[in-house]
Design an enzyme around this catalytic site. Structure first.
Site, short mmCIF file in Angstrom:
data_model
loop_
_atom_site.label_atom_id
_atom_site.label_comp_id
_atom_site.label_asym_id
_atom_site.label_seq_id
_atom_site.Cartn_x
_atom_site.Cartn_y
_atom_site.Cartn_z
N GLY A 79 -15.41 -9.20 23.18
CA GLY A 79 -15.41 -8.97 22.13
C GLY A 79 -16.30 -7.97 21.39
N ASN A 83 -19.24 -10.61 20.26
CA ASN A 83 -20.03 -10.19 20.62
C ASN A 83 -21.46 -9.96 19.82
OD1 ASN A 83 -19.39 -10.25 22.88
ND2 ASN A 83 -19.43 -7.69 23.53
N GLY A 99 -34.61 5.07 26.25
CA GLY A 99 -34.87 4.57 25.44
C GLY A 99 -33.69 4.80 24.21
N GLY A 144 -25.34 -3.06 23.79
CA GLY A 144 -25.07 -2.18 22.88
C GLY A 144 -25.08 -3.14 21.39
N ASP A 145 -23.94 -4.21 22.22
CA ASP A 145 -23.93 -5.34 21.01
C ASP A 145 -25.08 -5.85 20.51
OD1 ASP A 145 -21.15 -4.41 21.08
OD2 ASP A 145 -20.62 -6.20 22.63
N GLY A 174 -22.68 -11.08 31.90
CA GLY A 174 -21.62 -11.08 30.45
C GLY A 174 -22.76 -10.43 29.59
O1 RIB Z 1 -19.16 -4.40 24.67
C1 RIB Z 1 -19.24 -5.42 25.40
C2 RIB Z 1 -17.34 -5.56 24.96
O2 RIB Z 1 -16.48 -4.33 24.73
C3 RIB Z 1 -17.00 -6.73 26.18
O3 RIB Z 1 -16.91 -8.14 25.95
C4 RIB Z 1 -15.02 -6.31 26.03
O4 RIB Z 1 -14.40 -7.72 25.61
C5 RIB Z 1 -14.80 -4.78 25.18
O5 RIB Z 1 -14.55 -5.78 23.33
#
Ligand code: RIB
Length: 290
Positions: A39, A43, A216, A242-243, A278
């Site tokens: 999520g 994340n 970059g 990205g998270d 992951g």
């Molecule tokens: O950005 C990655 C996330 O996108 C995953 O963990 C998945 O749950 C989606 O929300």
């Protein structure tokens, strides 16, 4: 330690790895299957926590085993779960992730993430307003994202919006947030136009931070166009890069880094995160980065 409050999604990721990505109508035999906490909101909360911030998650899970799994994981990752509601009206959000051919494709079923309402935001308003920065993404209803950003703007609380998955954004939302972190593809969707990327970036100095994978990260500091180069690492899974970038950026900003140093820090964290399978498993800790 600065305080980061995340208002966003909590999912459980069902990750399939495969040499090839199935085409429409095709069945292929894959390699491995894993169930991993995910999520975009969760994340980013985990990334901020691992990278040195005090991290608070506001969200909603279902009253089910996936909800329990997600909360336990966030607790283990030192993210406060006091502001996570649970519902009987929907199941916890899930994502189907296929990792194949050096990239991923994701289908998200939002489930309980769409049970976050304006009442949820009002209930946790004090926590939101106590933040040094609030992190938002687009896996919860857009009116909730807009409402939260509006409250933050009125109360001078900084907001970092990660516009993913991308939709065209209202001008008022863009005005109400402090930083926006799209990738190149998302950038075109959120603004609803296809101008030259540099021209767009120039219009939002120190606000629009565009991640471009191996090319970059670009932003305009008001005088110069800045390109922060990427790292050359062995890519295992880009899910959550990205998270990690957003959580890392928030953690660096709240501890007082200037925007350039914060981007460099977040960029390094994101690079390390893609060396493992992951979204959360590969996120580095502060000690690994320093
Ligand atoms: O950005 C990655 C996330 O996108 C995953 O963990 C998945 O749950 C989606 O929300």
């Amino acid at each position: 330690m600065g305080k980061v409050v995340i208002v966003g999604s909590i999912n459980v990721d069902m990750v399939f790895t495969s040499k090839v990505r199935p085409k429409a109508g095709e069945t292929v035999l894959g390699e491995e299957f894993s169930i991993i906490p995910g999520g975009k909101g969760a994340n980013q909360a985990v990334a901020a926590s691992k990278l040195g911030a005090e991290s608070y998650m506001i969200g909603c899970v279902g009253n089910d085993s996936n909800g329990e799994f997600s909360i336990n994981n966030l607790t283990n990752m030192n993210v406060s779960t006091d502001c996570i509601d649970s519902t009987n009206e929907a199941t916890t959000g899930v994502a189907n992730i296929v990792v194949a051919e050096n990239d991923n494709s994701i289908i998200v079923i939002a489930g309980s993430n769409y049970k976050i309402t304006k009442n949820t935001i009002d209930k946790y308003k004090d926590v939101i307003l106590s933040a040094d920065i609030v992190l938002l993404q687009l896996e919860i209803p857009i009116d909730i994202v807009e409402y939260t950003a509006e409250i933050c703007k009125k109360n001078n609380v900084d907001v970092l919006l990660n516009p993913a998955p991308a939709i065209e954004l209202k001008k008022s939302l863009i005005e109400n947030v402090t930083y926006i972190t799209p990738n190149e593809h998302e950038l075109k969707i959120i603004l609803g136009k296809h101008d030259n990327i540099d021209e767009i970036i120039r219009k939002y100095p120190n606000k629009l931070i565009v991640t471009m994978g191996a090319k970059g990260v670009k932003y305009f500091d008001g005088i110069d166009m800045k390109l922060i180069p990427s790292y050359n690492v062995e890519v295992v899974d880009t899910t959550g890069a990205g998270d990690t970038f957003c959580g890392g950026l928030a953690a660096a900003l709240v501890r007082g880094d200037n925007i350039e140093d914060a981007i460099k820090f977040a960029n390094k964290a994101a690079a390390l995160s893609i060396t493992k399978l992951g979204a959360q498993s590969g996120m580095p800790t502060l000690e690994q980065l320093l």
